[in-house]
Design a protein around this motif. Structure first.
Motif, PDB file in Angstrom:
ATOM      1  N   SER A 283       0.990  -1.234  -0.183  1.00 46.06           N
ATOM      2  CA  SER A 283       0.068   0.028   0.113  1.00 46.06           C
ATOM      3  C   SER A 283       0.816   1.188  -0.013  1.00 46.06           C
ATOM      4  CB  SER A 283      -0.899   0.011   1.250  1.00 46.06           C
ATOM      5  OG  SER A 283      -0.039   0.162   2.396  1.00 46.06           O
ATOM      6  N   PRO A 284       0.492   2.307  -0.429  1.00 43.65           N
ATOM      7  CA  PRO A 284       1.202   3.774  -0.218  1.00 43.65           C
ATOM      8  C   PRO A 284       1.837   3.981   0.780  1.00 43.65           C
ATOM      9  CG  PRO A 284      -0.883   3.973  -1.727  1.00 43.65           C
ATOM     10  CD  PRO A 284      -1.000   2.693  -1.102  1.00 43.65           C
ATOM     11  N   GLY A 285       0.942   3.549   2.067  1.00 45.76           N
ATOM     12  CA  GLY A 285       1.384   3.956   3.517  1.00 45.76           C
ATOM     13  C   GLY A 285       2.744   3.040   3.700  1.00 45.76           C
ATOM     14  N   GLU A 286       2.419   1.793   3.410  1.00 47.05           N
ATOM     15  CA  GLU A 286       3.403   0.764   3.654  1.00 47.05           C
ATOM     16  C   GLU A 286       4.742   1.003   2.871  1.00 47.05           C
ATOM     17  OE1 GLU A 286       0.721  -3.243   4.411  1.00 47.05           O
ATOM     18  OE2 GLU A 286       1.396  -2.949   2.580  1.00 47.05           O
TER      19      GLU A 286
ATOM     20  N   ALA B 207       5.868  -5.420   8.174  1.00 49.48           N
ATOM     21  CA  ALA B 207       5.695  -4.888   9.473  1.00 49.48           C
ATOM     22  C   ALA B 207       6.992  -4.341   9.847  1.00 49.48           C
ATOM     23  CB  ALA B 207       5.491  -6.103  10.204  1.00 49.48           C
ATOM     24  N   SER B 208       8.253  -4.765   9.400  1.00 50.59           N
ATOM     25  CA  SER B 208       9.470  -4.164   9.891  1.00 50.59           C
ATOM     26  C   SER B 208       9.987  -3.033   9.131  1.00 50.59           C
ATOM     27  CB  SER B 208      10.676  -5.549   9.690  1.00 50.59           C
ATOM     28  OG  SER B 208      10.796  -5.876   8.229  1.00 50.59           O
ATOM     29  N   ARG B 209       9.137  -2.907   8.129  1.00 57.79           N
ATOM     30  CA  ARG B 209       9.554  -1.594   6.912  1.00 57.79           C
ATOM     31  C   ARG B 209      10.839  -2.008   6.405  1.00 57.79           C
ATOM     32  NH1 ARG B 209       8.409   3.426  10.998  1.00 57.79           N
ATOM     33  NH2 ARG B 209       9.745   1.871  12.265  1.00 57.79           N
ATOM     34  N   THR B 210      11.057  -3.135   5.893  1.00 58.92           N
ATOM     35  CA  THR B 210      12.314  -3.688   5.137  1.00 58.92           C
ATOM     36  C   THR B 210      11.704  -4.356   4.065  1.00 58.92           C
ATOM     37  OG1 THR B 210      12.365  -5.748   6.302  1.00 58.92           O
ATOM     38  CG2 THR B 210      13.381  -3.643   7.491  1.00 58.92           C
TER      39      THR B 210
END
Length: 474
Positions: A38-41, A398-401
């Motif tokens: 998603s754009p936020g992710e 979840a880890s933004r990686t």
């Protein structure tokens, strides 16, 4: 005509075998799975890593939102960008050396194996090449006619290309060298300096963010190899000799073309390779747009040779044309077929995923060795999610990686020992092993407490099925 024919040729070549025998390599898999967030992710990810590719990921997110067409959708923007770049090369060549030279330069660009390779790659490099090529065209227009609209177009397009990949800004060095060789009026130099400053200032936010990510982003790179230096030196020397030949023969526009082409071919790649002796940053695709500097003199040389045909008897003209066409096909066709095969890339995540799908039993666990090879299954969540990922602490989202985070070594060991059957996804034999504690504990625990049931080799990868001693099943 000089613009349309190369563009159509590049488009046809790009669409030919666009799915590459239903294969995809790891970098394209990153594009595919990141662009589906998603754009936020996606925004969260770019704050941690890969900001240099952020604009491209947003573009591909929009593409998949409109049409989730798998491998074709993944690569179609690169195909279209390559066609646009071929048109730009033709436009530059026509302006400097005449319509025929422009037409042939655009065709040479479209036919180059490296152009065909990145035309079918789900990454940003073809788009960057199109941007730099057209910025170079507007640079030529601006230096000949200093109206503000040309300088504005130049700055905006190069700024956009630099946001697609910031090493596009190295084209400013090439353009500056072209001005230095051309000795234009001071007003032209001043306007170029203003435009260049605008590109630099506009790129500053990305440069600041990506500088903080550089170690994670480029830490895998080594210094340029001897073969890379030899290839660069050979191409540079050959193009210099070709340009000197054009100048000596009095080919139309040879001097202006030389002043533009050589800096574009040599300066960005040469600077990046030199910097990489201290801080490794060089990969040839990062400065792919330099091939424009090879295609332009090649097209001009072919145009000059055609112009000398009146010196040959009619039969000799036909024989020469047939020999030239036959040689071109004999040289280019094998390369064209190769870049459309899975073997042309480091690995094939589609083949890996299919092999795992065939071998996995209900309740199986999976280990990625090293952890970044998790990419081989991330574009196939229906396969990855039914396996117990023993080392995974937090998912990529979840880890933004890009690949998720892993547990510490002790926790990984406990989870491995609780499993009965483990599918390990590893690099092929002979590749260097990561020295990190998590990777060492994976290897040691499997070697000590499990036996190998099956090994499967696929392009660029190895799949090893482990089980407790005596529990291997057919």
């Amino acid at each position: 005509m000089p613009v349309a024919v190369p563009a159509l040729a590049a488009l046809a070549l790009g669409l030919w075998g666009i799915e590459r025998q239903d294969s995809m390599w790891r970098d394209e898999s990153v594009t595919y799975q990141v662009a589906h967030r998603s754009p936020g992710e996606l925004w969260d990810l770019l704050g941690h890593i890969d900001a240099v590719h952020g604009l491209y990921y947003l573009l591909m997110h929009a593409v998949f939102a409109v049409w989730d067409g798998g491998l074709t959708a993944l690569r179609l923007p690169s195909v279209l960008a390559t066609a646009l770049a071929a048109a730009g090369v033709a436009a530059i060549g026509a302006r400097l050396a005449g319509h025929r030279a422009g037409l042939l330069a655009g065709l040479v660009f479209a036919l180059l194996p490296i152009t065909q390779q990145y035309a079918q790659e789900g990454r940003s490099y073809a788009l960057v090449t199109a941007g730099v090529t057209w910025a170079t065209y507007f640079f030529l227009r601006a230096t000949a006619d200093s109206r503000a609209r040309w300088w504005t177009a130049y700055a905006l397009i190069l700024h956009l290309a630099s946001w697609l990949h910031e090493f596009a800004a190295l084209a400013l060095l090439a353009h500056g060298l072209t001005l230095w060789l051309s000795r234009p009026a001071r007003g032209v130099v001043r306007r170029w300096a203003i435009a260049a400053a605008g590109v630099g200032v506009g790129l500053l936010p990305l440069a600041v963010v990506s500088a903080g990510q550089a170690e994670a982003q480029l830490g895998w790179l080594g210094r340029p190899s001897a073969s890379a230096w030899l290839l660069f030196a050979g191409l540079s020397a050959g193009t210099v000799l070709l340009c000197r030949l054009l100048v000596r023969t009095g080919a139309p526009g040879a001097v202006a073309l030389t002043r533009l082409a050589l800096p574009l071919l040599i300066a960005p790649a040469g600077l990046l390779m030199t910097i990489s002796l201290v801080k490794p940053w060089y990969v040839d695709r990062y400065v792919l747009y330099g091939v424009t500097g090879l295609a332009l003199p090649a097209g001009a040389a072919l145009s000059w040779a055609i112009g000398q045909r009146h010196r040959l008897a009619p039969a000799a003209r036909v024989l020469t044309a047939c020999l030239a066409a036959g040689t071109a096909v004999a040289v280019l066709l094998p390369w064209s077929l190769l870049v459309r095969s899975p073997e042309s890339r480091k690995d094939d995540v589609v083949a890996v995923a299919r092999a795992v799908d065939r071998q996995a039993h209900p309740g199986d666990a999976v280990l990625f060795m090293p952890a970044r090879r998790r990419e081989w299954l991330l574009s196939f969540p229906e396969i990855h999610d039914r396996l117990d990922d023993l080392a995974l602490a937090a998912s990529p989202t979840a880890s933004r990686t890009l690949h998720g985070t892993e547990r510490d070594a002790a926790a990984i060991r406990r989870h491995i020992l609780a499993a009965d059957r483990v599918i390990a996804l590893t690099d092929p034999p002979g590749q260097p092993l990561d020295p990190f504690p998590q990777e060492e504990i994976k290897r040691r625990t499997l070697r000590t407490h499990f036996e190998v049931c099956e090994r499967t080799r696929v392009q660029g990868a190895q799949i090893i099925v482990y089980a407790r001693p005596g529990r291997c099943t057919p």
